[in-house]
Design a protein around this motif. Structure first.
Motif, PDB file in Angstrom:
ATOM      1  N   ALA A  17       1.072  -1.116  -0.262  1.00 16.84           N
ATOM      2  CA  ALA A  17      -0.149   0.288  -0.276  1.00 16.84           C
ATOM      3  C   ALA A  17       0.971   1.076   0.005  1.00 16.84           C
ATOM      4  O   ALA A  17       0.409   2.114  -0.400  1.00 16.84           O
ATOM      5  N   LEU A  60      -5.114   4.252  -5.669  1.00 17.37           N
ATOM      6  CA  LEU A  60      -5.031   4.901  -4.119  1.00 17.37           C
ATOM      7  C   LEU A  60      -6.408   4.213  -4.035  1.00 17.37           C
ATOM      8  O   LEU A  60      -6.617   3.253  -2.138  1.00 17.37           O
ATOM      9  N   VAL A  64      -5.690   2.033  -0.230  1.00 22.48           N
ATOM     10  CA  VAL A  64      -6.611   2.084   1.293  1.00 22.48           C
ATOM     11  C   VAL A  64      -7.783   0.645   1.454  1.00 22.48           C
ATOM     12  O   VAL A  64      -7.013   0.339   2.554  1.00 22.48           O
TER      13      VAL A  64
END
Length: 138
Positions: A17, A60, A64
């Motif tokens: 991430a 993104l 998350v």
């Protein structure tokens, strides 16, 4: 001292991430500047800017979800599976491009190698997660 399986999964998902965020921002925050500086790609139309910002949103969103999987046990399995599909899917597209289009900028080759390695690690961690029945019990 050995790391527990849940610690390995958490560390891996956080690593993926965190690593994806700057790539996402590089593709979509200011694509006309970053893509030109990095790869010599001219982003000079609204349509291409839109596409790059959509890619940023996808990246993104995945980051998350991987963060959520790192901190919510019941999401660890799905997060690992999505990471494997994401990484190996990107790598497959890059390999196809290598064969059809030739070799790109060196950084994109590095991305392909990382995607293969990280995708395979995600598969291994997911299989361990599933085999131990932790998906249901966590």
């Amino acid at each position: 001292m050995m790391m527990s399986e849940s610690t390995k999964k958490r560390a891996f998902l956080i690593f993926c991430a965190v690593g994806l965020v700057p790539i996402a921002l590089g593709y979509g925050a200011m694509p006309s500047k970053t893509l030109d500086a990095l790869f010599g790609i001219k982003v000079d139309t609204t349509n291409l800017t839109h596409i790059m910002r959509a890619v940023m949103g996808l990246y993104l969103g995945m980051a998350v979800f991987w963060f959520m999987g790192a901190f919510k046990r019941h999401l660890a399995g799905p997060a690992l599976a999505s990471c494997a599909v994401f990484m190996l899917g990107l790598a497959a597209g890059r390999i196809l491009s290598f064969l059809v289009d030739g070799l790109p900028h060196w950084l994109l080759i590095v991305y392909a190698v990382l995607e293969i390695v990280l995708g395979l690690i995600a598969v291994v961690l997911f299989r361990r997660h599933s085999w131990k029945g932790t998906a249901a019990s966590e």
